[in-house]
Design a protein around this motif. Structure first.
Motif, PDB file in Angstrom:
ATOM      1  N   TYR A   1       0.907  -1.229  -0.124  1.00 27.53           N
ATOM      2  CA  TYR A   1       0.123   0.194  -0.127  1.00 27.53           C
ATOM      3  C   TYR A   1       0.925   1.207  -0.047  1.00 27.53           C
ATOM      4  O   TYR A   1       0.300   2.465  -0.141  1.00 27.53           O
ATOM      5  N   LEU A   2       2.041   1.304   0.123  1.00 27.44           N
ATOM      6  CA  LEU A   2       3.006   2.325   0.025  1.00 27.44           C
ATOM      7  C   LEU A   2       3.560   2.659  -1.413  1.00 27.44           C
ATOM      8  O   LEU A   2       4.455   3.714  -1.539  1.00 27.44           O
ATOM      9  N   ALA A   3       3.118   1.908  -2.378  1.00 28.39           N
ATOM     10  CA  ALA A   3       3.335   2.383  -3.456  1.00 28.39           C
ATOM     11  C   ALA A   3       2.804   3.343  -4.031  1.00 28.39           C
ATOM     12  O   ALA A   3       1.851   4.027  -3.787  1.00 28.39           O
ATOM     13  N   ASP A   4       3.654   4.425  -4.704  1.00 28.82           N
ATOM     14  CA  ASP A   4       3.139   5.827  -5.115  1.00 28.82           C
ATOM     15  C   ASP A   4       1.960   5.709  -6.108  1.00 28.82           C
ATOM     16  O   ASP A   4       2.097   5.162  -7.357  1.00 28.82           O
ATOM     17  N   PRO A   5       0.946   6.520  -5.581  1.00 25.99           N
ATOM     18  CA  PRO A   5      -0.421   6.322  -6.539  1.00 25.99           C
ATOM     19  C   PRO A   5      -0.660   7.462  -7.439  1.00 25.99           C
ATOM     20  O   PRO A   5      -1.513   7.763  -8.111  1.00 25.99           O
ATOM     21  N   THR A   6       0.387   8.347  -7.459  1.00 21.33           N
ATOM     22  CA  THR A   6       0.331   9.703  -7.978  1.00 21.33           C
ATOM     23  C   THR A   6      -0.068   9.302  -9.704  1.00 21.33           C
ATOM     24  O   THR A   6      -0.941  10.198 -10.175  1.00 21.33           O
ATOM     25  N   TRP A   7       0.238   8.556 -10.316  1.00 24.11           N
ATOM     26  CA  TRP A   7       0.067   8.007 -11.908  1.00 24.11           C
ATOM     27  C   TRP A   7      -1.350   7.955 -11.902  1.00 24.11           C
ATOM     28  O   TRP A   7      -1.939   8.359 -12.811  1.00 24.11           O
ATOM     29  N   ILE A   8      -2.081   7.279 -10.817  1.00 21.66           N
ATOM     30  CA  ILE A   8      -3.581   7.048 -10.894  1.00 21.66           C
ATOM     31  C   ILE A   8      -4.197   8.412 -11.075  1.00 21.66           C
ATOM     32  O   ILE A   8      -5.112   8.635 -11.719  1.00 21.66           O
TER      33      ILE A   8
END
Length: 409
Positions: A126-133
């Motif tokens: 859950y710590l993966a960067d979600p910015t691209w979404i």
């Protein structure tokens, strides 16, 4: 040595736990190819490496705070309780469109590519960067503003095309086994349907436009995945969550606000101790629950509710009798039932829209599709001038959909 979230993706600590409930289930999950690193590797294998160069043109170098700010300031333009506003181009809307214009044009090239590889990292949990979404959501909103601009100028065909591109973002995100991606896909579709409601009232709308929309939505529904891979990936993120707790990194899993509040109150230390006391049983409960959820991934929502209720009941019993699984109950499974209902609402909304368009275009299905919530046929009323569709049973209030019957092309 500094560690990163990806360092916990191999679950080395969980693999050494001497508890047959955990060991047996982890062995089974590994045999199924569903551990965090296995899912990441499989995603790389089934997606096109050459598409990375395309997505890099509009993903790289974007500030997460900027994306969050753009989303928070623009969401009110698709307020479903203010019908008609969604096609009014304000000064703010024009400014937003200018900001995203070059990236919007580049992104269209990606949306027509098969097997696009997006920067997902299940091994980071859950710590993966979600910015691209968030970036994709911003671009989808730019398409909806483009639809409004074209509509204002009387270019309904171009407006429909822009909405189709917005929906394509949702289609792409649907294929990504991440809850954050699926939730953004649902939000994009909801906003697209708000825009389409306004377009259905446009004086220059023609039958050909309705046929185009039918085709677009039919493609969306045909490509709709069942939820099996989604919940496998979510379970992998949950296992990563447990792994970080075992390694003593509970604080890294909290938001800044949660961390500050718990430090100020002294609750963080207590929570850490309480979690550690029952961690094996907690993880065993989580794995047992997620096995049920994954196994039900191909079932419609109404067929899952009894299973979801049983998990909630088990958590309530544990809370009252001691031995409560804190990680499962307060972090990983706390919103599971509501989350599944939201995904079902998204699918029901798409199915209802498609069916209403099919009926209006004289392409009515031989049998009405079933509601995700009731298991009964969705409600469509067909008369001489329009088709009226109901979203009965879905959470929240979705107003009836009225699709005009048109004869001009």
């Amino acid at each position: 040595m500094n560690v990163t979230p990806a360092d916990f993706g191999d679950l080395r600590l969980s693999e050494t736990v001497n508890d047959p409930r955990i060991k047996g289930e982890l062995d089974r999950i590994e045999a199924d190819g569903a551990l965090p690193t296995q899912i990441s590797d499989e995603y790389q294998r089934r997606t096109d490496e050459s598409s990375v160069a395309l997505t890099a043109r509009f993903f790289e170098g974007t500030d997460p705070d900027y994306i969050e700010d753009q989303l928070s300031k623009s969401g009110h333009w698709w307020n479903p309780k203010a019908p008609g506003r969604e096609l009014l181009i304000t000064t703010q809307g024009e400014d937003y469109l200018r900001k995203w214009e070059s990236q919007r044009v580049e992104a269209r090239k990606t949306l027509i590519q098969p097997d696009v590889r997006y920067p997902i990292h299940i091994e980071q949990g859950y710590l993966a960067d979600p910015t691209w979404i968030g970036m994709m959501h911003c671009l989808a909103r730019a398409e909806l503003l483009e639809a409004a601009r074209q509509s204002k100028e009387g270019n309904v065909s171009d407006a429909v095309t822009a909405v189709a591109y917005a929906i394509a973002y949702g289609d792409q995100l649907n294929q990504v086994p991440l809850l954050a991606a699926r939730n953004s896909a649902a939000a994009i579709r909801e906003e697209a349907f708000v825009t389409l409601r306004a377009l259905l009232r446009h004086p220059k709308l023609e039958k050909g436009h309705l046929r185009t929309l039918e085709t677009v939505l039919e493609q969306s529904l045909r490509a709709w995945p069942d939820d099996t891979e989604l919940w496998k990936a979510d379970r992998a993120c949950g296992l990563h969550f447990f792994e970080m707790i075992r390694a003593g990194h509970l604080a890294s899993l909290l938001t800044r606000d949660e961390y500050d509040a718990m430090m100020a109150s002294g609750e963080l230390g207590k929570l850490t101790v309480n979690i550690a006391k029952n961690l094996a049983t907690d993880q065993a409960f989580y794995l047992e629950s997620m096995k049920k959820i994954v196994d039900a991934g191909k079932e419609p929502y109404y067929a899952r509710t009894e299973m979801l209720n049983s998990i909630s009941d088990a958590l309530n019993q544990a809370r009252n009798s001691g031995g409560y699984p804190i990680v499962s109950g307060d972090f990983l499974l706390s919103g599971m039932h509501a989350q599944q209902a939201d995904l079902a609402k998204d699918k029901l909304r798409l199915t209802t829209w498609l069916t209403a368009l099919q009926v209006a275009n004289e392409h009515a299905p031989k049998t009405m599709p079933l509601s995700e919530f009731s298991g009964k046929p969705i409600e469509i009323h067909d008369d001489s001038t329009q088709v009226t569709a109901s979203f009965a049973g879905a959470p929240g209030e979705i107003p009836e959909l009225i699709v005009p019957k048109l004869t001009t092309n």
